[in-house]
Design an enzyme around this catalytic site. Structure first.
Site, PDB file in Angstrom:
ATOM      1  N   GLY A  52      52.616  28.142  38.323  1.00 38.27           N
ATOM      2  CA  GLY A  52      51.166  28.034  38.386  1.00 38.27           C
ATOM      3  C   GLY A  52      50.562  28.373  39.728  1.00 38.27           C
ATOM      4  N   LEU A  53      51.377  28.870  40.666  1.00 37.88           N
ATOM      5  CA  LEU A  53      50.849  29.119  42.010  1.00 37.88           C
ATOM      6  C   LEU A  53      49.934  30.343  42.038  1.00 37.88           C
ATOM      7  CD1 LEU A  53      53.904  28.307  44.307  1.00 37.88           C
ATOM      8  CD2 LEU A  53      51.706  27.109  44.196  1.00 37.88           C
ATOM      9  N   GLY A  54      50.267  31.379  41.276  1.00 30.92           N
ATOM     10  CA  GLY A  54      49.425  32.572  41.233  1.00 30.92           C
ATOM     11  C   GLY A  54      48.047  32.234  40.708  1.00 30.92           C
ATOM     12  N   TYR A  74      44.828  37.612  34.516  1.00 30.15           N
ATOM     13  CA  TYR A  74      43.494  37.611  35.104  1.00 30.15           C
ATOM     14  C   TYR A  74      42.410  37.440  34.049  1.00 30.15           C
ATOM     15  CZ  TYR A  74      45.773  38.910  39.416  1.00 30.15           C
ATOM     16  OH  TYR A  74      46.580  38.904  40.510  1.00 30.15           O
ATOM     17  N   GLU A 126      47.847  45.303  37.917  1.00 29.35           N
ATOM     18  CA  GLU A 126      48.922  46.003  37.222  1.00 29.35           C
ATOM     19  C   GLU A 126      48.909  45.586  35.756  1.00 29.35           C
ATOM     20  OE1 GLU A 126      52.835  45.730  38.817  1.00 29.35           O
ATOM     21  OE2 GLU A 126      52.224  46.442  40.793  1.00 29.35           O
ATOM     22  N   PRO A 127      49.389  46.488  34.874  1.00 31.29           N
ATOM     23  CA  PRO A 127      49.279  46.202  33.438  1.00 31.29           C
ATOM     24  C   PRO A 127      49.842  44.830  33.052  1.00 31.29           C
ATOM     25  CG  PRO A 127      50.199  48.403  33.809  1.00 31.29           C
ATOM     26  CD  PRO A 127      50.013  47.788  35.151  1.00 31.29           C
ATOM     27  N   VAL A 132      53.361  35.909  45.075  1.00 32.57           N
ATOM     28  CA  VAL A 132      54.046  34.614  45.041  1.00 32.57           C
ATOM     29  C   VAL A 132      55.540  34.888  45.078  1.00 32.57           C
ATOM     30  CG1 VAL A 132      54.509  32.506  43.696  1.00 32.57           C
ATOM     31  CG2 VAL A 132      52.195  33.493  43.735  1.00 32.57           C
ATOM     32  N   VAL A 153      47.852  39.847  45.986  1.00 31.40           N
ATOM     33  CA  VAL A 153      48.220  38.529  45.459  1.00 31.40           C
ATOM     34  C   VAL A 153      49.740  38.499  45.282  1.00 31.40           C
ATOM     35  CG1 VAL A 153      47.921  36.874  43.592  1.00 31.40           C
ATOM     36  CG2 VAL A 153      46.011  38.333  44.280  1.00 31.40           C
TER      37      VAL A 153
END
Lengths: 262, 186
Positions: free
Chosen positions: B119-121, B152, B145-146, B111, B109
């Site tokens: 807000g694209l991610g 998420y 990643e942390p 950007v 993922v």
């Protein structure tokens, strides 16, 4: 490794109710005892088995208790699987047990052989996993980059065949195969792979077969240059995978699931 | 790892995530559109994007193979010329591998940093997750990643559910540049 000339082998029979004649024989077969002896370690001399592309190398001693094997006296830090990728073979003999009459049972690691969805689901039920729709399991196997299986192959003298013409001739054998373990991996064929559905028939657990299965799968993936091999491990088996060289949360990276509902 | 979900057993489907901002809003406010599928992706451009976000550059031939064997790809394309992007430039990307029926894993993922914080991610992940859910895949996973675990979690991903841990086989040998070595982050 004595090469057992298998004469007039029947086509591989599945150990299922559809072959009733064979099942009662197997049920009482002493070779079906789960505690098969480890094949004696043989130094690498090249394949001697007659099967297609099979390696009859014994195991690195460390897999079965650390004794035997030809591990060098001076060893660096714990060797990684990637230090010994092994030969590029589709089948590997893991254990065998033989009888004077020519009967034998073998446990084989097989990479890429066909696995019937029904056999896999039967195994899943045996280990206590909820059943999944057969059509989905079939598709999942078909769409997996790699399917590795543990197969129990039993060879018995064919009771219906005439006795051998001469003492040197091996008896005709009936060969049957049973799925006793599986692991599969999805992948983009280039960078990443994720291993799913690792299972071993409970009757054959406790002999290092699960470890052998995963290690051989990792080797197979590494030989195909898949450098990022991942999986999701139940808390109870995290150490099992650690021993093989997997690390949980490497660099703090966390595995995540979307809305799991257990 | 095994499927213990009722959905898997019944062959049912999870509820897809809502799309918090529709495509039209991104088109109007940012001049970008979401594209599904790998058609039109230029591998060199994808590698440039990877480089901008700090991923390793990949061997282009292997990257092509990876795309061909990816279950679903969603990317963000600029629809106009601006000081931040050429017309048609790739500014965001996400993909998922899968067996098509039981499990999927999201990878890569990315950007473009100049376009982050808009807000694209989140938009990419909502659309990719929605597609996987609607295809009936009950196990959808990723490695985060942390610093993006929280992002998420807001989307509905859960870390270490019931103590299940993400693990990766540790390579000892130094990776060649572009081999895509260390655990690829999302």
């Amino acid at each position: 490794m004595a090469s057992m000339a298998l004469r007039s082998t029947a086509t591989s029979l599945q150990c299922r109710a559809s072959t009733p004649g064979l099942q009662p024989v197997l049920a009482s077969c002493p070779l079906a005892h789960p505690r098969l002896r480890a094949a004696p370690y043989q130094p690498a001399e090249g394949p001697t088995c007659s099967s297609r592309n099979v390696s009859c190398h014994g195991f690195l001693g460390g897999l079965f208790g650390g004794k035997g094997g030809s591990a060098p006296a001076k060893q660096p830090a714990k060797p990684s699987l990637e230090d010994n990728l092994g030969p590029d073979v589709d089948e590997l003999l893991l254990l065998e047990s033989g009888q004077p009459d020519g009967s034998k049972a073998e446990i084989i690691y097989r990479n890429g052989g066909p696995v019937a969805a029904a056999d896999l689901e039967q195994l899943c039920t045996k280990v206590g996993w909820p059943a999944r729709p057969l059509a989905k399991v079939e598709a999942a196997l078909r769409n997996s980059f790699m399917v590795s299986s543990l197969v129990l192959r039993v060879s018995l003298p064919d009771p219906t065949a005439p006795p051998p013409a001469s003492p040197e001739q091996a008896p005709a054998m009936l060969v049957s195969e049973q799925l006793i373990g599986l692991a599969r991996a999805t992948s983009d064929h280039a960078f990443n792979a994720t291993i799913w559905d690792v299972l071993v028939d409970p009757e054959y657990q406790g002999q290092g077969l699960g470890k052998a299965l995963v290690e051989q799968m990792v080797r197979s993936l590494l030989r195909k240059d898949i450098s990022n091999i991942t999986l999701f491990a139940d808390s109870k088996v995290v150490d099992f995978y650690k021993q093989m060289g997997f690390e949980a949360d490497p660099e703090g990276i966390k595995g995540m699931f979307w809305y799991p509902r257990f | 790892m095994y499927g213990t979900r009722v959905e898997e057993a019944q062959g049912g489907v999870l509820r897809p995530p809502p799309i918090s901002k529709p495509d039209a809003e991104f088109e109007a406010k940012l001049g970008v559109q979401f594209v599904e599928g790998r058609e039109g992706i230029v591998v060199t451009e994808l590698n440039e994007l990877f480089e901008k976000v700090g991923f390793p550059r990949r061997d282009p031939d292997r990257l092509k193979i990876a795309l061909e064997n990816t279950y679903h790809v969603i990317w963000v394309r600029s629809t106009r010329q601006s000081r931040l992007a050429r017309n048609g430039q790739m500014i965001g990307f996400a993909r998922a591998t899968s067996d098509g029926v039981l499990s999927a894993t999201v990878w890569d993922v990315a950007v473009n940093p100049a376009w982050q914080r808009s807000g694209l991610g989140r938009a990419l992940m909502e659309r990719l997750t929605k597609k996987l859910v609607e295809d009936g895949i009950p196990t959808i996973t990723l490695y985060a990643e942390p610093q993006v675990v929280g992002l998420y979690e807001k989307l509905g991903y859960v870390r270490d559910p019931e103590g299940i841990r993400g693990m990766a086989f540790q390579r000892r040998k130094k990776e060649k540049a572009g081999a895509g070595g260390a655990l690829l982050r999302v």
